[in-house]
Design a protein around this motif. Structure first.
Motif, PDB file in Angstrom:
ATOM      1  N   SER A  22     -73.033-132.358 -51.337  1.00  0.00           N
ATOM      2  CA  SER A  22     -73.385-133.232 -50.214  1.00  0.00           C
ATOM      3  C   SER A  22     -74.735-133.908 -50.442  1.00  0.00           C
ATOM      4  O   SER A  22     -74.892-135.107 -50.176  1.00  0.00           O
ATOM      5  CB  SER A  22     -73.406-132.438 -48.906  1.00  0.00           C
ATOM      6  OG  SER A  22     -74.352-131.382 -48.973  1.00  0.00           O
ATOM      7  N   ARG A  33     -70.464-150.328 -46.307  1.00  0.00           N
ATOM      8  CA  ARG A  33     -70.512-148.913 -46.683  1.00  0.00           C
ATOM      9  C   ARG A  33     -69.179-148.383 -47.198  1.00  0.00           C
ATOM     10  O   ARG A  33     -69.127-147.600 -48.149  1.00  0.00           O
ATOM     11  CB  ARG A  33     -70.996-148.070 -45.494  1.00  0.00           C
ATOM     12  CG  ARG A  33     -70.024-148.022 -44.326  1.00  0.00           C
ATOM     13  CD  ARG A  33     -70.674-147.465 -43.071  1.00  0.00           C
ATOM     14  NE  ARG A  33     -69.701-147.253 -42.006  1.00  0.00           N
ATOM     15  CZ  ARG A  33     -69.195-148.222 -41.263  1.00  0.00           C
ATOM     16  NH1 ARG A  33     -69.573-149.474 -41.475  1.00  0.00           N
ATOM     17  NH2 ARG A  33     -68.310-147.951 -40.311  1.00  0.00           N
ATOM     18  N   LYS A  34     -68.066-148.819 -46.612  1.00  0.00           N
ATOM     19  CA  LYS A  34     -66.760-148.307 -47.012  1.00  0.00           C
ATOM     20  C   LYS A  34     -66.284-148.911 -48.328  1.00  0.00           C
ATOM     21  O   LYS A  34     -65.349-148.404 -48.937  1.00  0.00           O
ATOM     22  CB  LYS A  34     -65.736-148.564 -45.907  1.00  0.00           C
ATOM     23  CG  LYS A  34     -65.997-147.757 -44.644  1.00  0.00           C
ATOM     24  CD  LYS A  34     -64.927-147.993 -43.593  1.00  0.00           C
ATOM     25  CE  LYS A  34     -65.196-147.176 -42.341  1.00  0.00           C
ATOM     26  NZ  LYS A  34     -64.167-147.418 -41.288  1.00  0.00           N
ATOM     27  N   THR A  43     -68.914-140.992 -30.080  1.00  0.00           N
ATOM     28  CA  THR A  43     -69.908-139.971 -30.383  1.00  0.00           C
ATOM     29  C   THR A  43     -71.302-140.463 -30.008  1.00  0.00           C
ATOM     30  O   THR A  43     -71.524-141.670 -29.841  1.00  0.00           O
ATOM     31  CB  THR A  43     -69.877-139.608 -31.884  1.00  0.00           C
ATOM     32  OG1 THR A  43     -70.774-138.527 -32.125  1.00  0.00           O
ATOM     33  CG2 THR A  43     -70.289-140.793 -32.738  1.00  0.00           C
ATOM     34  N   ALA A  99     -66.377-144.440 -32.489  1.00  0.00           N
ATOM     35  CA  ALA A  99     -66.208-143.041 -32.889  1.00  0.00           C
ATOM     36  C   ALA A  99     -66.287-142.088 -31.705  1.00  0.00           C
ATOM     37  O   ALA A  99     -66.038-140.890 -31.856  1.00  0.00           O
ATOM     38  CB  ALA A  99     -67.273-142.667 -33.917  1.00  0.00           C
ATOM     39  N   PHE A 150     -75.444-137.952 -51.112  1.00  0.00           N
ATOM     40  CA  PHE A 150     -76.465-138.655 -50.332  1.00  0.00           C
ATOM     41  C   PHE A 150     -77.474-139.335 -51.257  1.00  0.00           C
ATOM     42  O   PHE A 150     -77.870-140.484 -51.031  1.00  0.00           O
ATOM     43  CB  PHE A 150     -77.178-137.666 -49.405  1.00  0.00           C
ATOM     44  CG  PHE A 150     -78.317-138.272 -48.628  1.00  0.00           C
ATOM     45  CD1 PHE A 150     -78.073-139.071 -47.523  1.00  0.00           C
ATOM     46  CD2 PHE A 150     -79.633-138.036 -49.006  1.00  0.00           C
ATOM     47  CE1 PHE A 150     -79.125-139.634 -46.803  1.00  0.00           C
ATOM     48  CE2 PHE A 150     -80.689-138.590 -48.296  1.00  0.00           C
ATOM     49  CZ  PHE A 150     -80.427-139.388 -47.192  1.00  0.00           C
ATOM     50  N   SER A 193     -68.055-146.065 -51.089  1.00  0.00           N
ATOM     51  CA  SER A 193     -67.500-144.714 -51.120  1.00  0.00           C
ATOM     52  C   SER A 193     -67.246-144.242 -49.691  1.00  0.00           C
ATOM     53  O   SER A 193     -68.012-144.566 -48.785  1.00  0.00           O
ATOM     54  CB  SER A 193     -68.471-143.753 -51.813  1.00  0.00           C
ATOM     55  OG  SER A 193     -68.015-142.420 -51.717  1.00  0.00           O
ATOM     56  N   ARG A 194     -66.176-143.494 -49.521  1.00  0.00           N
ATOM     57  CA  ARG A 194     -65.870-142.921 -48.214  1.00  0.00           C
ATOM     58  C   ARG A 194     -66.279-141.454 -48.136  1.00  0.00           C
ATOM     59  O   ARG A 194     -65.967-140.767 -47.168  1.00  0.00           O
ATOM     60  CB  ARG A 194     -64.373-143.063 -47.911  1.00  0.00           C
ATOM     61  CG  ARG A 194     -63.937-144.516 -47.726  1.00  0.00           C
ATOM     62  CD  ARG A 194     -62.451-144.621 -47.431  1.00  0.00           C
ATOM     63  NE  ARG A 194     -62.035-145.998 -47.247  1.00  0.00           N
ATOM     64  CZ  ARG A 194     -62.027-146.638 -46.082  1.00  0.00           C
ATOM     65  NH1 ARG A 194     -62.407-145.996 -44.989  1.00  0.00           N
ATOM     66  NH2 ARG A 194     -61.633-147.889 -45.992  1.00  0.00           N
ATOM     67  N   GLN A 195     -66.981-140.987 -49.160  1.00  0.00           N
ATOM     68  CA  GLN A 195     -67.431-139.603 -49.158  1.00  0.00           C
ATOM     69  C   GLN A 195     -68.514-139.399 -48.109  1.00  0.00           C
ATOM     70  O   GLN A 195     -69.393-140.240 -47.926  1.00  0.00           O
ATOM     71  CB  GLN A 195     -67.965-139.212 -50.538  1.00  0.00           C
ATOM     72  CG  GLN A 195     -66.881-139.112 -51.605  1.00  0.00           C
ATOM     73  CD  GLN A 195     -67.446-138.691 -52.942  1.00  0.00           C
ATOM     74  OE1 GLN A 195     -68.247-139.403 -53.537  1.00  0.00           O
ATOM     75  NE2 GLN A 195     -67.037-137.531 -53.422  1.00  0.00           N
ATOM     76  N   GLN A 196     -68.428-138.281 -47.430  1.00  0.00           N
ATOM     77  CA  GLN A 196     -69.370-137.989 -46.360  1.00  0.00           C
ATOM     78  C   GLN A 196     -70.798-137.936 -46.901  1.00  0.00           C
ATOM     79  O   GLN A 196     -71.075-137.294 -47.898  1.00  0.00           O
ATOM     80  CB  GLN A 196     -69.021-136.649 -45.707  1.00  0.00           C
ATOM     81  CG  GLN A 196     -69.851-136.336 -44.477  1.00  0.00           C
ATOM     82  CD  GLN A 196     -69.396-135.052 -43.804  1.00  0.00           C
ATOM     83  OE1 GLN A 196     -68.495-134.380 -44.297  1.00  0.00           O
ATOM     84  NE2 GLN A 196     -70.001-134.708 -42.690  1.00  0.00           N
ATOM     85  N   GLY A 197     -71.686-138.616 -46.235  1.00  0.00           N
ATOM     86  CA  GLY A 197     -73.090-138.629 -46.629  1.00  0.00           C
ATOM     87  C   GLY A 197     -73.489-139.847 -47.436  1.00  0.00           C
ATOM     88  O   GLY A 197     -74.667-140.216 -47.454  1.00  0.00           O
ATOM     89  N   LEU A 227     -74.684-142.796 -45.155  1.00  0.00           N
ATOM     90  CA  LEU A 227     -76.019-142.534 -44.618  1.00  0.00           C
ATOM     91  C   LEU A 227     -77.079-142.808 -45.680  1.00  0.00           C
ATOM     92  O   LEU A 227     -78.106-143.443 -45.411  1.00  0.00           O
ATOM     93  CB  LEU A 227     -76.113-141.085 -44.138  1.00  0.00           C
ATOM     94  CG  LEU A 227     -77.439-140.668 -43.497  1.00  0.00           C
ATOM     95  CD1 LEU A 227     -77.710-141.482 -42.240  1.00  0.00           C
ATOM     96  CD2 LEU A 227     -77.425-139.173 -43.173  1.00  0.00           C
TER      97      LEU A 227
END
Length: 206
Positions: free
Chosen positions: A105, A31-32, A182, A180, A109, A35-39, A42
């Motif tokens: 966002s 995944r990294k 979480t 994390a 995604f 892109s490291r952009q949020q979403g 996922l």
């Protein structure tokens, strides 16, 4: 007709064993790199899983007695949802919706979904699995493994391997959650899913 040629070529040789668990693990592991952009991560993971949803209409067609297993597999599995047209349509659809609501966002995604479908699923199936893929369905499909005939025992192990891959996926999620710090309350459920998939993998391997 193009559709008939696609189905005929697709059905020749190989085996068709959905492996969504393997694709999910690959999505998490890489995944990294995308892109490291949020979403995006996922979307990438969900996108890696989506194409094998075609197994559901395949199963329903068999259960309903409308098709035999070979015909249902040729028509449904690795056709529409394994096409680059489908991946592009998903990405464009999310982009258009994001112009009205959801903004960047949702757009990120959506492109993650498209990347997961095209790269983590479709291209992995073409080069690392043993059956045809309708990469440009219904116009054209490709099968690099038509020459290969696997023993029944290997096919059985590959089918069991999907349970083991899902076990690895849930184990990976637990590791990420602990790192994390979480979703601690969800870890017992993930652990249960892990043991269920591991148990099924061992049962079907035997």
């Amino acid at each position: 007709m193009a559709f008939k040629r696609c189905v005929t070529r697709f059905a020749k040789g190989g085996i068709s064993v959905p492996q969504p668990g393997l694709h999910a693990v690959l999505a998490l592991a890489t995944r990294k790199s995308f892109s490291r952009q949020q979403g995006f991560a996922l979307g990438l993971t969900f996108g890696a899983l989506i194409p094998d949803a075609d197994s559901y209409p395949q199963a329903l067609a068999i259960i309903a007695g409308r098709m035999d297993p070979i015909e249902a597999e040729a028509v449904f599995h690795r056709t529409l949802t394994h096409s680059l047209f489908f991946a592009l349509a998903v990405g464009v659809a999310f982009y258009l919706v994001s112009l009205q609501r959801g903004g960047q966002s949702l757009r990120i995604f959506g492109w993650g979904l498209a990347a997961g479908i095209a790269i983590i699923h479709i291209f992995v199936d073409i080069f690392a699995w043993f059956d045809g893929v309708g990469i440009l369905w219904p116009l054209w499909s490709i099968n690099l493994w038509a020459w290969l005939s696997l023993p029944e025992v290997v096919t059985k192990l590959l089918r069991a391997g999907n349970f083991l891959a899902f076990a690895a996926f849930f184990a990976y999620l637990m590791i990420l959650a602990r790192q994390a710090k979480t979703d601690a309350g969800y870890l017992p459920r993930l652990r249960l899913y892990f043991y269920i998939q591991l148990g099924l993998g061992l049962i079907f391997t035997g």
